[in-house]
Design a protein around this motif. Sequence first.
Motif, short mmCIF file in Angstrom:
data_model
loop_
_atom_site.label_atom_id
_atom_site.label_comp_id
_atom_site.label_asym_id
_atom_site.label_seq_id
_atom_site.Cartn_x
_atom_site.Cartn_y
_atom_site.Cartn_z
N TYR A 34 24.48 29.57 23.46
CA TYR A 34 23.31 28.88 22.89
C TYR A 34 22.53 28.08 23.94
CZ TYR A 34 26.35 24.75 22.76
OH TYR A 34 27.18 23.72 23.11
N ILE A 35 23.13 27.88 25.13
CA ILE A 35 22.37 27.33 26.26
C ILE A 35 22.17 28.49 27.24
CG2 ILE A 35 22.36 25.67 28.16
CD1 ILE A 35 24.26 23.92 26.42
N PRO A 36 20.93 28.98 27.35
CA PRO A 36 20.69 30.22 28.10
C PRO A 36 21.32 30.25 29.49
CG PRO A 36 18.70 29.57 26.95
CD PRO A 36 19.69 28.47 26.72
N SER A 166 16.98 23.98 30.44
CA SER A 166 17.48 24.94 29.46
C SER A 166 17.97 24.22 28.21
CB SER A 166 18.60 25.77 30.09
OG SER A 166 19.10 26.74 29.22
N GLU A 167 18.66 23.09 28.41
CA GLU A 167 19.17 22.33 27.27
C GLU A 167 18.03 21.67 26.49
OE1 GLU A 167 22.79 20.29 27.36
OE2 GLU A 167 23.16 20.76 29.46
N ALA A 169 15.04 22.67 26.19
CA ALA A 169 14.25 23.68 25.48
C ALA A 169 14.92 24.14 24.19
CB ALA A 169 14.02 24.88 26.39
N THR A 170 16.26 23.93 24.08
CA THR A 170 16.98 24.44 22.91
C THR A 170 17.65 23.33 22.10
OG1 THR A 170 18.91 24.83 24.34
CG2 THR A 170 17.43 26.68 23.98
N TYR A 172 17.21 21.30 19.62
CA TYR A 172 16.60 20.86 18.34
C TYR A 172 17.56 20.00 17.52
CZ TYR A 172 13.37 24.55 19.68
OH TYR A 172 12.48 25.32 20.38
#
Length: 317
Positions: A34-36, A166-167, A169-170, A172
């Motif tokens: 879930y973290i690209p 990356s974190e 951006a994801t 939420y």
Amino acid sequence: MTHSALSTDALRVIVTEIAEELAESDDRGRVASYIPQLACIDPQQFALSVVTPDGDVINAGDADTPFSIQSVSKVFTLAVALGQMGESLWSRVGREPSGDPFNSIVQLEHEQGIPRNPFINAGAIAVTDAVLSGYEPREAIGLIVEFIRYTAGDDTIMIDETVARSEEATGYRNTALANFMRDFGNLTCDPAMTLGVYYHQCAVAMTARQLALAGRFLAYDGCLAPGGSRVISGRMARQINALMLTCGHYDGSGEFAFRVGLPGKSGVGGAILAVAPGRASIGCWSPGLNAVGNSQLASRALEMLADRTGWSVFAPH
């Protein structure tokens, strides 16, 4: 085996054998997707590093390969916050295992915005907010990184900006947790600023060797070595160890205490920092995770290490 019977050479044999046995393992868990930036890491990697009271560092595997420490950073930020605020920090975060997923919102609403402990995401965000109060975000990040560098004795430790972005951006769910706590009055800074610091602390990159060195103050009652430079009070070190034992592995905390019997803190990057009080500080890393988000191989390695050394805190010393 008693500690007095365990020489550095004997410990080196144990560490080497564990790495060799786990190299044969097919069941390595799954990397966090879930973290690209974490999704593309090779799950074949494994590292184990043990630092003894004499300062010997015993390594096996990929001990000098850097990785994102993720939630292991929560231990260091908690130490910084306790150094700043002392016991008053506990009015903002609890000290009980959660029994819910590390990013649960349900519990936070039920308990009026006070997170269960400093190691679930909401609790760590509240602790980061406490550190940030009175500082600019850049200064707060600097404080945390400087503390980690000091405890590790290594000024080369850096933040991986790509992972931090990356974190962010994801993140939420973390944004929801922060806004929730702000609504209940348990966040004093702008949630976006607090989260920026939080993502950067999670994106600190370290090797297993550096992680083991950085954990020494928890193994030696707040000092970098027995009788050495004091980092935090012995009382605070014991409090952090207690929380690591009961809350350090998300929903797998009870299982880890049951199998390994050492205070530890895991991160979804595959790292685990474990502490054998008075005996050793241990950094272990393998990127593949088990069902509850802890490193599959690092958990097994630490169970093997505790068995073969007799280091469990529940063993007679």
